[in-house]
Design an enzyme around this catalytic site. Structure first.
Site, PDB file in Angstrom:
ATOM      1  NE  ARG A 225      -3.448   2.450   2.635  1.00  0.00           N
ATOM      2  CZ  ARG A 225      -4.398   2.661   3.541  1.00  0.00           C
ATOM      3  NH1 ARG A 225      -4.649   1.750   4.459  1.00  0.00           N
ATOM      4  NH2 ARG A 225      -5.085   3.785   3.533  1.00  0.00           N
TER       5      ARG A 225
ATOM      6  CG  ASN B  21     -10.977  -0.838  -0.661  1.00  0.00           C
ATOM      7  OD1 ASN B  21     -12.114  -0.708  -1.090  1.00  0.00           O
ATOM      8  ND2 ASN B  21     -10.577  -0.287   0.480  1.00  0.00           N
TER       9      ASN B  21
ATOM     10  CB  CYS C  55     -18.042   0.593   0.493  1.00  0.00           C
ATOM     11  SG  CYS C  55     -16.961   2.013   0.788  1.00  0.00           S
TER      12      CYS C  55
ATOM     13  CG  HIS D 253     -13.729   4.089  -2.614  1.00  0.00           C
ATOM     14  ND1 HIS D 253     -12.462   3.654  -2.304  1.00  0.00           N
ATOM     15  CD2 HIS D 253     -14.520   3.698  -1.574  1.00  0.00           C
ATOM     16  CE1 HIS D 253     -12.489   3.025  -1.138  1.00  0.00           C
ATOM     17  NE2 HIS D 253     -13.730   3.046  -0.685  1.00  0.00           N
TER      18      HIS D 253
ATOM     19  CE1 TYR E 257     -11.053   6.423  -0.831  1.00  0.00           C
ATOM     20  CE2 TYR E 257     -13.247   6.492   0.131  1.00  0.00           C
ATOM     21  CZ  TYR E 257     -11.949   6.016   0.144  1.00  0.00           C
ATOM     22  OH  TYR E 257     -11.551   5.152   1.134  1.00  0.00           O
TER      23      TYR E 257
END
Length: 462
Positions: free
Chosen positions: A90, A144, A164, A194, A241
């Site tokens: 990540r 995700n 989500c 998102h 987002y």
């Protein structure tokens, strides 16, 4: 009822366990198995999970194992919460795109594509094992990028719904601002995972979004980190987002001047694991709220209950919806938690809301709901959820300002899934070129090479 959590060694898991314990009348779990290859973390979190169940006098049995097939056997539902490559991967997703002047983020842009390429093959392998070991089980995907992963699952014929926590987070924040119980709030939440907007906020059927913006617009704008005038101009509340799209260049400059979110989360995780090791800890610690995933457990409980056919589950308790208003322990024998000595639930704990229906905001097939998208696109909208699956409710037409971006990102997600399934530099390049945060040949070429270089160990074709 047996539930399996794949990725049970995640520091998220105590949030999930807390929800199972508090809301056992909604989702009567008799057996919960945590599955994870990280045996040391699994032992730590499994032991805490048992203590949380015991504190709440939950009679369910908790076990844990690093044997995926054994853990899946006989499960009624399987929850996926994976991070392939961990926080180290990540951190890369959030940093190397910045070198090209593009947003570094784990679910959108080049970083989001990298995560999809690492994740989709692993999730599909797990889903095939689910098909063999517990063929009637529902898969609830919290992994995700949820939209792409859920689309992969559904395109391969698996019984899956994506989840989500953005919608339930908005529901709870709006309820607090408006001074009402969360279950009275229904959201007209529409878009892609998102990439969503709240077009209406209803209390007992009345849209109070104009009042919410007039009286609390500054607080809402601060929460999503966007200018207040934008909310007034749009007349909706964008997901936070959308910052990556509406304020791309400013966000890039901001990200270049501070540690990555992955670095922050890794530090929080180290502290959490120290807390989890305390044998006296028998509840989720307050620090977990900074980890992310707020209210995930309540959304997961409501969704899983509806999928398993409990007519008493109220979808609004977990993920509010618009009802149509316009559209290791396995090796040690496990054991029963919940003993006579367990403490009763605290008086202030959230209790389940009982009501008919199962309308929740989920990720599922479009099937004509947004007519400008293909039927096999995965959208995030209010849906009627039952043992038959999730069926989106009718929606009002989406204004061009929003529909254009949704169509663009849907096209990218189609190409991203193609790259994840088939591999190849050309497919990665095509997906990046199609993404509205990239869209230039030079950027797409540079980012393609960077993505492959940073993820070679996870890409069988590279």
């Amino acid at each position: 009822m047996k539930l399996a959590v794949v990725g049970g060694g995640s520091t998220y898991t105590p949030e999930l366990i807390d929800g199972f314990a508090r809301l056992r009348d909604v989702l009567p779990v008799t057996e919960l198995v945590l599955i994870d290859p990280a045996a040391d973390r699994l032992e730590l979190i499994g032991a805490l999970a048992r203590r949380i169940f015991a504190r709440q006098d939950h009679p369910g049995r908790i076990t844990w194992t690093d044997d995926l097939d054994a853990g899946l056997d006989g499960a009624d539902a399987v929850l996926l919460q994976l991070r392939v490559g961990g926080q180290a991967a990540r951190n890369q997703d959030e940093t190397w795109p910045l070198e090209c002047g593009c947003v570094g983020q784990e679910t959108t842009g080049a970083g989001g594509l990298a995560k999809a390429l690492r994740t989709v093959p692993i999730v599909l392998d797990i889903a095939e094992r689910v098909r063999r070991r517990c063929p009637d089980a529902w898969i609830v995907d919290f992994t995700n990028p949820v939209g792409i992963v859920t689309r992969a699952l559904l395109s391969h014929g698996h019984k899956a719904v994506g989840l989500c926590n953005v919608a339930i987070g908005f529901q709870r924040k709006f309820a607090r601002l408006l001074g009402v119980a969360p279950e009275r709030i229904e959201l007209e939440h529409v878009g892609l995972n998102h990439l969503t907007w709240e077009r209406a906020v209803r209390i007992d059927g009345e849209d109070v979004l104009p009042r919410l913006l007039a009286e609390h617009g500054d607080a809402v704008a601060a929460d999503i980190r966007m200018p207040r005038p934008l909310l007034d101009q749009l007349g909706v509340v964008p997901s936070y987002y959308l910052r990556y799209f509406y304020q791309h260049d400013a966000v890039v400059e901001e990200l270049r001047t501070k540690p990555s979110r992955a670095a922050e989360v890794a530090a929080i995780e180290r502290q959490l694991l120290d807390l989890y090791a305390d044998p006296e800890l028998d509840e989720k610690p307050e620090l977990l709220g900074r980890r992310g995933g707020a209210f995930y457990s309540e959304a997961a409980v409501a969704l899983t209950s509806s999928l398993l056919g409990d007519g008493n589950a109220d979808g609004r308790n977990g993920n509010s919806g618009n009802r149509g208003g316009g559209n290791g322990g396995g090796g040690n024998g496990g054991g029963t938690t919940g003993s006579a000595g367990g403490r009763a639930r605290a008086a202030g704990d959230v209790q389940p809301v009982r009501a008919a229906g199962g309308v929740q905001i989920v990720n599922t097939l479009n099937n004509g709901t947004l007519p400008f998208l293909p039927d096999d696109a995965v959208i995030e909208v209010p849906a009627a959820v039952s043992a038959r699956g999730a069926s989106p409710l009718p929606l009002r037409p989406l204004a061009p300002l929003f529909a254009g971006l949704v169509a663009n990102v849907t096209a990218y997600e189609h190409l991203a899934l193609d790259a994840a399934l088939k591999g190849g530099r050309d497919r990665v390049f095509a997906a990046l070129l199609a993404h509205p945060l990239i869209g230039q040949i030079d950027y797409a070429n540079r980012l393609t090479d960077q993505l492959i270089a940073h993820n070679r160990e996870h890409l069988t074709w590279a």
